[in-house]
Design a protein around this motif. Structure first.
Motif, short mmCIF file in Angstrom:
data_model
loop_
_atom_site.label_atom_id
_atom_site.label_comp_id
_atom_site.label_asym_id
_atom_site.label_seq_id
_atom_site.Cartn_x
_atom_site.Cartn_y
_atom_site.Cartn_z
N GLU A 90 38.85 40.26 57.33
CA GLU A 90 37.41 40.07 57.16
C GLU A 90 36.97 40.38 55.73
O GLU A 90 37.19 41.49 55.22
N ALA A 91 36.36 39.40 55.09
CA ALA A 91 35.72 39.57 53.78
C ALA A 91 36.67 40.17 52.75
O ALA A 91 36.30 41.05 51.96
N ASN A 92 37.92 39.70 52.77
CA ASN A 92 38.88 40.05 51.73
C ASN A 92 38.87 39.00 50.63
O ASN A 92 38.43 37.87 50.85
N LEU A 93 39.40 39.36 49.47
CA LEU A 93 39.59 38.41 48.38
C LEU A 93 41.09 38.19 48.20
O LEU A 93 41.82 39.12 47.84
N PHE A 94 41.55 36.98 48.48
CA PHE A 94 42.96 36.61 48.34
C PHE A 94 43.13 35.72 47.11
O PHE A 94 42.63 34.58 47.10
#
Length: 406
Positions: free
Chosen positions: A321-325
């Motif tokens: 959830e709401a990570n930056l990859f």
């Protein structure tokens, strides 16, 4: 406005002014911009905003215990009446006869609740794996503390009756905060001091920075971990109710393992929150890798990967959830990996919501929904939009603290 809110607002402004003064002295060109970014990140970070705005944080160290979120919940058992304050003054180590003043003495020989701090900058090279007692906080804030060069940390209650002990006798209420842990090496079977103050045999130990074995309610926050011979963090053997937050994981092949092996079904009860961490550069895989259990992976920064970022086997459940990859420039740009051939992989709960993908990153979703963390009020926290993850994780890792700012 309530007086407490006013006081907090004044403290925040004063803290910003202090940061500005410090940064202006060292690099006036971008001091104001950097200070504002740090402050914005702290305000959005549900953990850091709880304690970092306190100008008397050094006097109020145990306040940290009430700032955790996620499955570990509030660490109230680590503070309050009966708390013993212990200071590490001696970086030496003796695995079977720890001296007063050493880290091992504080972590194994003191009964009851203990809050361990450090007298100065130091590098602790452990002779053998350090087993940590329940109701222990290891707090490296204020100094540059390294545990490095040989054995490292384990939360482990010795017993041959694993399945029964998991239900009745787990090591619990442990905080590990503000340490640099690196260059950990495997250990041959040996004698070590157990958390009950008795010397016991310990079997072969892999070269992990931190290993949790049949533990519960453990919070691992603001540590910098790298270059260990096995992994950086293992959560195994029925361990549950864990929060892993604000850490910097870098320069490592195998980063984080959640689950002992495919046959250890008690790990189905495992619940882990992975929040506000920075992964990379130079991390290859296991951020995390799960077996059986559940992980809420939220508001983390992924600065590339080699094989994959999030993977698993035995039908684990993951809510990303709401990570930056940020995918690597070349090679595999897919975030996920499913590693066994048992069952229908489409039934796995690999659920992505509000994640942001850059540089061609992608996330194969399977088993939509059904991966909610269902936190209670002491565990819950606001999830920040992924566009702010860079700010949220700017302070990940062990902090450089002064007496009045951290």
């Amino acid at each position: 406005m309530a007086p407490k809110i006013i006081n907090n607002a004044i403290a925040m402004q004063f803290a910003l002014a202090l940061i500005l003064v410090i940064l202006l002295a060292s690099n006036p060109g971008f001091a104001a911009k950097k200070a504002k970014q740090i402050l914005r990140g702290v305000k959005m970070n549900a953990i850091d905003q709880c304690w970092r705005r306190d100008l008397n944080w050094m006097r109020n160290r145990p306040q940290l215990a009430m700032c955790s979120v996620g499955f570990a919940g509030k660490m109230s058992g680590n503070a309050g009446r009966g708390l013993i304050h212990y200071t590490v003054t001696d970086p030496s180590d003796n695995a079977v006869n720890p001296k007063p003043g050493t880290l091992r003495y504080g972590a194994t020989m003191i009964r009851g609740k203990v809050w361990i701090t450090f007298q100065r900058d130091m590098r602790v090279t452990l002779q053998k794996t350090l087993l940590i007692s329940s109701f222990t906080a290891i707090d490296g804030r204020g100094f540059n503390v390294h545990i490095a060069g040989n054995a490292c940390l384990m939360v482990f209650q010795l017993s041959i009756f694993w399945e029964f002990r998991n239900m009745i006798d787990q090591e619990s209420n442990i905080i590990i905060h503000g340490l640099h842990i690196h260059d950990c090496r495997p250990q041959a079977p040996s004698l070590v001091m157990n958390p009950d103050g008795k010397v016991v045999p310990l079997g072969q130990v892999d070269g992990d920075a931190i290993r949790l074995v049949s533990a519960s309610k453990v919070w691992i926050d603001h540590n910098t971990l790298y270059q260990c011979q096995d992994g950086l963090l293992d959560v195994t053997r029925g361990t549950t109710d864990i929060t892993i937050s604000n850490n910097w994981f870098r320069d490592q092949d195998k980063v984080m393992l959640l689950g002992h092996d495919d046959g250890y079904v008690l790990d189905k009860n495992m619940k882990v929150t992975v929040i506000y961490n920075h992964f990379g550069p130079n991390c290859n895989q296991r951020m995390p890798r799960l077996r059986h259990g559940y992980a809420h992976v939220v508001n983390n920064m992924y600065n590339g990967w080699g094989q994959y970022a999030i993977g698993g086997s035995m039908s684990p459940r993951v809510k990303s959830e709401a990570n930056l990859f940020i995918a690597p420039k070349s090679g595999n740009k897919e975030v996920t990996s499913r590693m066994d051939t048992i069952g229908n992989k489409q039934s796995w709960k690999f659920y992505s919501v509000r994640d942001v993908f850059e540089n061609g990153a992608s996330f194969i979703k399977t088993g939509f929904g059904g991966a909610k963390p269902n936190y209670n009020p002491q565990q819950s926290f606001p999830v920040v939009d992924a566009k702010f993850v860079r700010l949220l994780t700017r302070s990940a890792g062990a902090l450089r603290c002064t007496r009045s700012t951290c």
